[in-house]
Design a protein around this motif. Structure first.
Motif, PDB file in Angstrom:
ATOM      1  N   GLU A 163       0.711  -1.172   0.045  1.00  0.00           N
ATOM      2  CA  GLU A 163      -0.019  -0.060   0.073  1.00  0.00           C
ATOM      3  C   GLU A 163       0.882   1.326   0.022  1.00  0.00           C
ATOM      4  O   GLU A 163       0.540   2.249  -0.270  1.00  0.00           O
ATOM      5  N   ILE A 164       2.157   1.201   0.516  1.00  0.00           N
ATOM      6  CA  ILE A 164       2.990   2.293   0.348  1.00  0.00           C
ATOM      7  C   ILE A 164       3.181   2.863  -0.895  1.00  0.00           C
ATOM      8  O   ILE A 164       3.424   4.022  -1.201  1.00  0.00           O
ATOM      9  N   THR A 165       2.917   2.175  -2.037  1.00  0.00           N
ATOM     10  CA  THR A 165       3.183   2.254  -3.225  1.00  0.00           C
ATOM     11  C   THR A 165       2.221   3.156  -3.868  1.00  0.00           C
ATOM     12  O   THR A 165       2.179   4.006  -4.856  1.00  0.00           O
ATOM     13  N   GLU A 166       0.987   3.378  -3.166  1.00  0.00           N
ATOM     14  CA  GLU A 166       0.061   4.124  -3.554  1.00  0.00           C
ATOM     15  C   GLU A 166      -0.047   5.728  -3.087  1.00  0.00           C
ATOM     16  O   GLU A 166      -0.674   6.715  -3.526  1.00  0.00           O
ATOM     17  N   VAL A 167       1.044   5.813  -2.274  1.00  0.00           N
ATOM     18  CA  VAL A 167       1.292   7.159  -1.550  1.00  0.00           C
ATOM     19  C   VAL A 167       2.202   8.117  -2.395  1.00  0.00           C
ATOM     20  O   VAL A 167       3.114   7.415  -2.995  1.00  0.00           O
ATOM     21  N   HIS A 168       1.923   9.304  -2.401  1.00  0.00           N
ATOM     22  CA  HIS A 168       2.517  10.320  -3.179  1.00  0.00           C
ATOM     23  C   HIS A 168       3.973  10.071  -2.637  1.00  0.00           C
ATOM     24  O   HIS A 168       4.380  10.133  -1.752  1.00  0.00           O
ATOM     25  N   ASN A 169       5.079  10.229  -4.030  1.00  0.00           N
ATOM     26  CA  ASN A 169       6.659  10.099  -3.391  1.00  0.00           C
ATOM     27  C   ASN A 169       6.876   8.708  -2.739  1.00  0.00           C
ATOM     28  O   ASN A 169       7.539   8.664  -1.865  1.00  0.00           O
ATOM     29  N   SER A 170       6.283   7.508  -3.446  1.00  0.00           N
ATOM     30  CA  SER A 170       6.412   6.283  -2.881  1.00  0.00           C
ATOM     31  C   SER A 170       8.095   5.894  -2.769  1.00  0.00           C
ATOM     32  O   SER A 170       8.551   5.279  -1.965  1.00  0.00           O
ATOM     33  N   ILE A 171       8.769   6.265  -3.848  1.00  0.00           N
ATOM     34  CA  ILE A 171       9.986   5.967  -3.928  1.00  0.00           C
ATOM     35  C   ILE A 171      10.970   6.476  -2.766  1.00  0.00           C
ATOM     36  O   ILE A 171      11.657   6.050  -2.350  1.00  0.00           O
ATOM     37  N   GLY A 172      10.554   7.750  -2.613  1.00  0.00           N
ATOM     38  CA  GLY A 172      11.142   8.472  -1.604  1.00  0.00           C
ATOM     39  C   GLY A 172      10.915   7.813  -0.128  1.00  0.00           C
ATOM     40  O   GLY A 172      11.845   7.627   0.844  1.00  0.00           O
ATOM     41  N   ILE A 173       9.720   7.386  -0.061  1.00  0.00           N
ATOM     42  CA  ILE A 173       9.358   6.514   1.419  1.00  0.00           C
ATOM     43  C   ILE A 173       9.922   5.250   1.255  1.00  0.00           C
ATOM     44  O   ILE A 173      10.634   5.015   2.276  1.00  0.00           O
ATOM     45  N   GLU A 174      10.145   4.684   0.332  1.00  0.00           N
ATOM     46  CA  GLU A 174      10.749   3.359   0.028  1.00  0.00           C
ATOM     47  C   GLU A 174      12.263   3.649   0.644  1.00  0.00           C
ATOM     48  O   GLU A 174      12.973   2.705   1.179  1.00  0.00           O
TER      49      GLU A 174
END
Ligand SMILES: Nc1ncnc2c1ncn2[C@@H]1O[C@H](COP(=O)(O)OP(=O)(O)OP(=O)(O)O)[C@@H](O)[C@H]1O
Ligand SMILES: [Mg+2]
Length: 376
Positions: A163-174
């Motif tokens: 579900e983190i991939t659905e969030v804006h700037n997911s690569i930054g989050i990863e």
């Protein structure tokens, strides 16, 4: 009258569980050696129930086990908040640990309130306003300090991690998550059912999480164990089912853990003492009907072309989706259209390519049967 021994709702951690002995022991030993694991399977194969059992076992040996469900997260602050909340939740009953969590987790304050079940439930509030990525970084940093400080092993389960991939700037989050997960001295489990999206996070060399965790697949339940388990549960509830009829149900539900429970729950309610073949036929319709709203809402999220392709695969799984005869028989339009449908339906985990045959097929056995039924 005895209680129905099957479960429609979430199965409690101390309820009888079918098989999964090897999986339990593998996962416990990975957790104990601080390994990171990606646990994946189609929907409702029992990932969450299994993880709760893994954590319950670890807990009995003194490990601190945090469970964080990321389903439906919409922002990076929310991801950070749910991680913080999972730490407050597990420490809340131990004053010393709870105080430590409060001291370390500076990004979120815990808010305690009475829960409807009579206990205390924990929610969190941000301590300061800043940009979301900074809050996540601060939270992970706090988690690292907390883990280093407590004298206990720590295990963190991140359920519905894709579900983190659905969030804006997911690569930054990863990137942030990966950076800390690598450093923090504990075991992280990443769990999810949208397999392509989840596995891409870990197996795409361009992504931050590339090769940072072991891939562990949860399969359907083995025939023998499922039959033995089902017969034993009926017996426990004071009713009887033959081996032959149990095997019939396993086949109808394709050894799917959730459908087996649901099927047997309704069947147990329906019969007086002993299961007859006609009961199985009737309950098959009941289960299908009980899922209708879910299935209809899945179709509502799809285009007409995707529905046509899905329904073709339900009726005839094939490795040759682009063959002229298949396309013509099911009125599938252009090769480009099929390619798009294939991509989108497999990202939603509605279809999959079978390893053995290379054929594309609908993942969920009841969804498949329902698609066939409505296309007649
Ligand atoms: N080994 C098992 N023995 C008996 N019942 C099981 C088993 N595994 C799963 N189930 C049944 O299936 C239900 C769904 O399981 P669970 O929610 O753990 O699946 P999941 O893989 O996490 O699903 P999702 O992908 O939707 O999150 C459980 O509540 C339980 O009734
Ligand atoms: Mg789950």
């Amino acid at each position: 009258m005895k209680k129905n021994p099957f479960y429609l709702k979430e199965i409690p951690v101390d309820a009888p569980f079918c098989d999964r002995e090897k999986e339990l022991s593998d996962l416990i030993s990975y957790a104990k050696s601080n390994a990171n694991v990606v646990l994946f399977s189609p929907r409702r194969y029992g990932k969450t129930s299994l993880i709760k059992r893994v954590q319950s076992n670890l807990k009995s040996y003194g490990t601190l086990t945090a469970y964080c469900d990321l389903f439906g997260v919409t922002s990076v602050e929310e991801i950070a908040g749910r991680i913080a909340k999972s730490i407050y939740t597990i420490t809340q009953k131990n004053e010393g640990l709870f105080q430590k969590a409060i001291n370390f987790i500076t990004s979120f304050r815990p808010v305690l309130s009475p829960s409807p079940e009579g206990g205390v439930s924990v929610s969190v509030q941000t301590s300061f306003k800043t940009d979301g990525i900074k809050i996540l970084e601060e939270t992970m940093n706090s988690l690292e300090k907390f883990v280093n400080d407590v004298d206990l092993e720590v295990h963190v389960a991140l359920d519905e991690f894709q579900e983190i991939t659905e969030v804006h700037n997911s690569i930054g989050i990863e990137g942030i998550l990966r950076q800390y997960i690598q450093k923090i001295q504990c075991s992280f489990f990443f769990i999810g059912s949208r397999r392509r999206i989840l596995l891409d996070i870990f197996n795409d060399r361009k992504r931050p999480f590339f090769q940072s965790a072991l891939n562990y697949e949860l399969k359907t339940l083995p025939d023998k164990d499922l039959v033995r388990f089902t017969i034993a549960q009926f017996k426990k509830g004071g009713k009887y089912i033959s081996e032959e009829n149990t095997a019939r149900i396993s086949q109808l539900v394709s050894n799917h853990p959730y459908y087996m429970q649901k099927f047997c729950f309704f069947l147990y309610e329906e019969i007086d003492k002993e299961v007859a073949q006609k009961d199985i036929v009737a309950i098959n319709q009941v289960v299908m009907e009980s899922e209708r709203v879910v299935f209809e809402s899945i179709l509502q999220g799809l285009t007409t072309k995707q529905i046509a392709f899905l329904s073709a695969l339900a009726r005839e799984p094939t490795a040759k989706v682009y063959s002229t005869s298949y396309m013509a028989q099911y009125n599938l339009g252009s090769t480009g259209g099929i390619q798009q449908s294939l991509d989108s339906l497999s990202k939603k985990d509605l279809i999959e390519k079978k390893h053995k045959t290379g054929a594309w097929a609908v993942v969920d056995p009841f969804f498949k049967n329902w698609l066939i039924a409505i296309s007649l």
